[in-house]
Design an enzyme around this catalytic site. Structure first.
Site, PDB file in Angstrom:
ATOM      1  N   THR A   1      -3.514  -0.772   6.858  1.00  0.00           N
ATOM      2  CA  THR A   1      -2.448  -0.520   5.898  1.00  0.00           C
ATOM      3  C   THR A   1      -2.039   0.932   6.083  1.00  0.00           C
ATOM      4  OG1 THR A   1      -3.303  -2.126   4.322  1.00  0.00           O
ATOM      5  CG2 THR A   1      -1.807  -0.446   3.458  1.00  0.00           C
TER       6      THR A   1
ATOM      7  N   LYS B   1       3.125  -4.996   2.735  1.00  0.00           N
ATOM      8  CA  LYS B   1       1.784  -4.650   2.254  1.00  0.00           C
ATOM      9  C   LYS B   1       1.866  -3.667   1.092  1.00  0.00           C
ATOM     10  CE  LYS B   1      -2.643  -4.647   1.946  1.00  0.00           C
ATOM     11  NZ  LYS B   1      -3.617  -4.241   2.969  1.00  0.00           N
TER      12      LYS B   1
ATOM     13  N   LYS C   1      -5.100   5.925  -0.923  1.00  0.00           N
ATOM     14  CA  LYS C   1      -4.195   6.219   0.186  1.00  0.00           C
ATOM     15  C   LYS C   1      -2.989   5.293   0.161  1.00  0.00           C
ATOM     16  CE  LYS C   1      -5.008   4.033   3.751  1.00  0.00           C
ATOM     17  NZ  LYS C   1      -4.675   2.715   4.368  1.00  0.00           N
TER      18      LYS C   1
END
Length: 309
Positions: free
Chosen positions: A105, A180, A248
């Site tokens: 990701t 995502k 993140k």
């Protein structure tokens, strides 16, 4: 290029990153008969795969030199840049026709950059982040969100279907990463609801496992509730996905939202709550460790199920 071109015993697979999810994912490919060359920063993490027949390479570049399709699933965008575009990265070891598939990701803009640099060398690049955590990886039941050139993506279906059950082409390079981000936004706010619901049930004196039998199958049900709820109840906060990696992801989503002029207050709240989880030392726990921080806010020692006030 056609999907028939990829098959066990013919296609050589490279794999970079054998962490919580990566080891299971490449394990499925090895079990399906694909020859694999693997690299990870800590060689010992790859030992179980080597025992199953995988070859070890000591750099991403050397992985690519021995592979037709190279997968990567690492931690942060900086790691993606290093293992794919660095001096000893996979692109440096790729020949024309090699396919690079990043399943980390990561940043949509980086996926586009990798795609463009690869194309200049006659190499294909696909961004294919996944959802489903360690459970989905172990059960080959991941949802894979895919961006890149459609013909190349179609050719990879035999490999993707070995690792996942839901394979959806989202569009051009970077589109998989954008999908995502939408996924992570949903998880961030949903996890708050999962934890607060269990906290409420606990303080109300309910048996939490019994409560899940009622709410799990109904309109309030979700993957996080039904898969991570039982882990929370049993005090199992082992990572299916690290808190620090989730932070993140939320940062990337908020940055993209700002660029697009969007206000996402729910996501911003989720990021702040997860920053508190990390600050308390639970950054290497699973995302459901949010419960520990939320319980503490209410004066509850969750693991010991008692008030600390």
């Amino acid at each position: 290029m056609t999907s028939a071109a990829i098959s066990p015993g013919v296609t050589r697979i490279g794999w970079i990153g054998t962490g919580v999810m990566g080891s299971s994912m490449v394990g499925h490919l090895i079990a399906a008969g694909y020859a694999a060359t693997v690299y990870t920063r800590s060689k010992s993490k790859a030992d179980p795969l080597v025992a199953k027949g995988a070859k070890w390479a000591d750099s991403p570049k050397k992985v690519a030199e021995q592979s037709d399709v190279v997968f990567s699933i690492v931690g942060f965008p900086s790691d993606v840049r290093e293992v794919l575009l660095g001096e000893n990265g996979a692109l440096a070891g790729s020949k024309a026709g090699t396919i690079l598939v990043d399943m980390t990701t990561s940043e949509p803009s980086l996926a586009v950059e990798i795609h463009e640099e690869a194309r200049e060398k006659g190499v294909h690049s696909v961004d294919a982040p996944v959802s489903g955590g360690d459970i989905g990886a172990k059960n080959a039941a991941l949802s894979i969100m895919i961006g890149g050139d459609k013909e190349v993506v179609d050719s990879l279906n035999p490999l993707f279907s070995t690792m996942g059950k839901t394979l959806v082409y989202q569009g051009k390079a970077g589109s998989g990463q954008h999908a995502k981000m939408a996924n992570q936004i949903l998880i961030a706010t949903n996890m708050i609801g999962v934890c607060e619901s269990l906290l409420y049930g606990y303080k109300a004196g309910l048996d939490l496992s019994t409560m899940l039998q009622s709410v799990g199958p109904g309109a309030a049900g979700s993957w996080s509730l039904n898969n991570l709820g039982p882990r929370i109840i049993s005090d199992n906060f082992d990572p299916g996905f690290f808190v620090e990696h989730f932070i993140k992801d939320m940062g990337i989503a908020l940055s993209e939202a700002k660029r697009m002029g969007l206000s996402l207050p729910g996501l911003a709240l989720g990021e702040q709550l997860y920053l508190s989880v990390k600050a308390k030392g639970w950054g290497r726990n699973g995302t459901h460790a949010l419960m520990l921080a939320l319980a503490e806010m209410s004066g509850i020692d969750w693991k010991n199920r008692k008030s600390v006030q």
